[in-house]
Design an enzyme around this catalytic site. Structure first.
Site, short mmCIF file in Angstrom:
data_model
loop_
_atom_site.label_atom_id
_atom_site.label_comp_id
_atom_site.label_asym_id
_atom_site.label_seq_id
_atom_site.Cartn_x
_atom_site.Cartn_y
_atom_site.Cartn_z
N SER A 170 50.53 41.74 45.85
CA SER A 170 49.65 41.15 44.85
C SER A 170 49.24 42.14 43.76
O SER A 170 48.79 41.72 42.69
CB SER A 170 48.40 40.57 45.53
N ASP A 429 36.36 40.48 45.68
CA ASP A 429 37.70 41.07 45.53
C ASP A 429 37.52 42.44 44.88
O ASP A 429 37.25 42.54 43.69
CB ASP A 429 38.58 40.16 44.67
N HIS A 432 42.16 43.80 43.56
CA HIS A 432 42.87 43.50 42.32
C HIS A 432 41.97 43.82 41.13
O HIS A 432 40.79 44.06 41.30
CB HIS A 432 43.26 42.01 42.31
#
Ligand SMILES: *[C@@H]1O[C@H](CO)[C@@H](O)[C@H](O)[C@H]1NC(C)=O
Ligand SMILES: *[C@@H]1O[C@H](CO)[C@@H](O)[C@H](O)[C@H]1NC(C)=O
Ligand SMILES: *[C@@H]1O[C@H](CO)[C@@H](O)[C@H](O)[C@H]1NC(C)=O
Ligand SMILES: *[C@@H]1O[C@H](CO)[C@@H](O)[C@H](O)[C@H]1NC(C)=O
Ligand SMILES: *[C@@H]1O[C@H](CO)[C@@H](O)[C@H](O)[C@H]1NC(C)=O
Length: 454
Positions: A170, A429, A432
Site C-alpha cells: 500500500s 492511519d 500512509h
C-alpha cells in the site's frame, strides 16, 4: 546466482545474518521493535477493511509497551524556519536520501485528490482535516543539493512512450496515486482499467494513460512481490501464504511490457507469513505455534526482490529501469492504532528530535544489498539483456521518518469529529500519507532518478 543464498537460513546457526535475528523479545531490541511495528501495520491493514473495533488491542499491548518504553519523544516542536532558496544549478550526483524538511509555503498544494480518484482514506482534505501546514514543507537534500519541485512535463518526457509500473504494497500504491495526481493536474489522462470489486479492492489494479506523451502508469497490488494467497487477497482471512518460487501472477504476466518498475514491499513481510517452495512449506515468520523454521523477514524479502529484479532483467533486451524503494515507517509512536492522539502532530520532526533510523535500517540494507547484487550480476553477465537493466534505489526512509504530521490519522475517516469527539475505538492511519502530502516528494526524487543519464 548463489544457491546457498536461496536456502532458508539454518535456525541453529548464529553466524547467518537473518537467522541471528529470530523473533523473540529476549533476543534483540531491533527484532522486537520490528515485530511491534509489524503488528501495528497488520492491525492497521486489517482495520482498513473489517476488523471489529478494539479486537486487536489485547494482543498488541505488550509490544506497544515495548516501543513506548524504548523511545522517548520530545513533545515540543519549534516553529518553522525561514524560507530557503532553491538552488537551480545541475549537480552531477545528489544524495537525496539525507537532508531536512524546510518551510516552503504551498510547496505540496499541487492537486485536489478528490479529482484524481485517490483512495478515500488518503484524501485528508475531503475528510475534513483542518490544518494544512503539512503541505508547506519541501525536502532539502544535504550539501545544498537541489531537488526541484515536481514537474509533470519533465516527468512525462523522461518516460515518453513508456510503461511505468508500481508493484508492491500500500505504500507503493500511495506513491503511485500521488504520481497520477501530480501528472493529471497538468495533463489530460484516460483510465484504461481499474478492477471493480468491493471496498478497497478497486484500488488494487489499475492503469492510466497520458496520451500526450504516450505514457502508461499502472499499479499492481502485490504486497510480497511474490505469489501470495490468503490475507493479501481477502482481508477476512488471517494468514498469508507466500510462494518463494513464483512472482505475483498479474504483474509477472505484464513484466515484459514494463519499462520503469518501482518496487516497494516490506510491511507485509514484517507482519509475518507462511512460506512455500513448490508445495513444501519451508518456514514462517510470526508463527511461533507452527513447528517450522523461523525464517524472519529479511531472507524472504531478499528472495522476493531478487526474483523480481531477475524477472525484469530477463525480458528481451528492452532497456529497463528498476527502482527499489526503501521502507517508509509508520508513526504510531507506541500508541494503539485506535488512540485518537496517534500521529496527531502537525509539523515534521526537527533534526535529532526522533531518530528512527534503527527501525528502518535493516530493511533498507536489504534493498541496497539487492540493488548492488543486481548491478554486479548485470556487469558480470554475458547476456546483453541483463546489462540493459538499470537498478536504482529510491531511498525515502529518512525523509518519510521525519513526517509524523503527514499521515491521515483520524482523517482516514470522513469528518471524524462530525459528532464532537471521534467514536470510541476509531482507528488512525499513521502509515500512509495524505494526498497531497509528503509522499509527493517520493515522486520528485523518482523524477531525478529517471532524468539521470544511464
Ligand atoms: C526451491 O527449491 C528448489 C529445488 O530444491 C531450489 O533449487 C530453490 O533454490 C528453492 N528456492 C528457494 C527460494 O528456496
Ligand atoms: C507510554 O508511556 C507513557 C509515559 O511513559 C504512559 O503514560 C503511557 O501509558 C504509555 N502508553 C502505552 C501504550 O504503554
Ligand atoms: C476538490 O474537488 C472536488 C470535486 O471536484 C470539489 O467538490 C472540492 O471542493 C475540491 N476541493 C478543494 C479543496 O478545492
Ligand atoms: C517439531 O519438528 C521436529 C523436527 O521435525 C520434531 O522432532 C518435533 O517432534 C516436532 N515437534 C512437535 C511438537 O510436533
Ligand atoms: C561468460 O561466457 C563464457 C564463455 O561462454 C563462460 O565461460 C563464462 O562462464 C560466462 N560468464 C558468466 C558470468 O556467465
Amino acid at each position: 546466482m548463489g544457491g546457498a543464498y536461496l536456502q532458508p537460513p539454518d535456525p541453529h546457526s548464529h553466524s547467518h545474518k537473518a537467522s541471528s535475528k529470530k523473533p523473540g523479545c529476549f533476543l534483540s531490541k531491533t527484532t522486537c521493535a520490528w515485530l511491534a511495528c509489524g503488528f501495528l501495520s497488520l492491525a492497521l491493514l486489517h482495520l482498513l477493511c473489517c476488523s471489529p473495533a478494539g479486537s486487536q488491542r489485547a494482543a498488541l499491548s505488550p509490544l506497544l509497551q515495548y516501543i513506548n518504553n524504548t523511545y522517548s519523544f520530545v513533545s515540543t516542536v519549534p516553529g518553522p524556519g525561514p524560507p530557503v532558496e532553491v538552488e537551480e544549478e545541475e549537480r552531477s550526483s545528489c544524495n537525496y536520501a539525507v537532508g531536512k524538511w524546510v518551510w516552503a509555503p504551498g510547496h505540496a498544494r499541487r492537486y485536489n485528490a478528490t479529482e484524481c480518484n485517490v483512495k478515500e482514506s488518503h484524501d485528508c482534505i475531503r475528510n475534513g482535516r483542518p490544518d494544512t501546514g503539512y503541505l508547506d514543507w519541501r525536502w532539502q537534500p544535504a550539501d545544498g543539493c537541489p531537488l526541484p519541485a515536481f514537474d509533470a512535463a519533465a516527468f512525462l518526457s523522461a518516460v515518453r512512450g513508456k510503461h511505468v509500473a508500481f508493484v508492491g504494497d500500500s505504500m507503493a500504491r500511495n506513491q503511485a496515486q500521488s504520481l497520477i495526481c501530480l501528472l493529471s493536474a497538468a495533463f489530460p489522462y484516460r483510465l484504461l482499467y481499474r478492477d471493480s470489486g468491493p471496498g478497497p479492492r478497486k484500488h488494487n489494479f489499475w492503469r492510466y494513460a497520458f496520451p500526450a506523451y504516450d505514457v502508461k502508469v499502472s499499479f499492481y497490488w502485490t504486497p510480497f512481490l511474490l505469489r501470495a494467497t490468503g490475507k493479501s487477497e481477502d482481508e477476512s482471512v488471517r494468514d498469508n501464504h507466500v510462494h518463494l518460487d513464483a512472482l505475483g501472477d498479474r504483474w509477472a504476466a505484464d513484466a515484459d511490457t514494463i519499462d520503469v518498475a518501482v518496487l516497494a514491499a516490506a510491511h507485509w513481510l514484517l507482519n509475518g507469513a507462511i512460506y512455500y517452495n513448490g508445495s513444501r512449506m519451508v518456514g514462517a515468520h510470526g508463527y511461533p505455534e507452527l513447528n517450522v523454521t523461523g525464517v524472519g523477514y529479511a531472507w524472504p524479502l531478499r528472495v522476493a526482490y531478487r526474483a523480481a529484479v531477475d524477472r525484469l532483467s530477463a525480458a528481451g533486451g528492452r532497456p529497463r529501469t528498476v527502482v527499489l524503494a526503501t521502507f517508509s515507517p509508520s508513526h504510531f509512536e507506541g500508541k494503539p492504532t485506535n488512540d485518537p492522539t496517534a500521529c496527531a502532530k502537525t509539523e515534521p520532526y526537527k533534526d535529532g528530535e526522533s531518530d528512527m533510523e534503527w527501525m528502518y535500517r535493516e530493511v533498507r540494507d536489504v534493498v541496497y544489498d539487492e540493488a548492488n547484487a543486481a548491478r554486479a550480476r548485470a556487469t558480470s553477465g554475458n547476456g546483453s539483456s541483463a546489462s540493459a537493466t538499470r537498478v536504482e534505489v529510491l531511498d525515502v526512509s529518512k525523509l518519510a521518518s521525519m513526517r509524523p504530521d503527514g499521515h491521515p490519522g483520524l482523517y482516514m475517516h470522513d469528518h471524524p469529529f462530525a459528532n464532537g469527539a471521534p467514536p470510541e475505538g476509531m482507528y488512525s492511519d499513521c502509515l500512509h500519507f495524505c494526498l497531497p502530502g509528503p509522499v509527493d516528494t517520493f515522486n520528485e526524487i523518482l523524477l531525478q532518478i529517471l532524468r539521470k543519464r544511464r
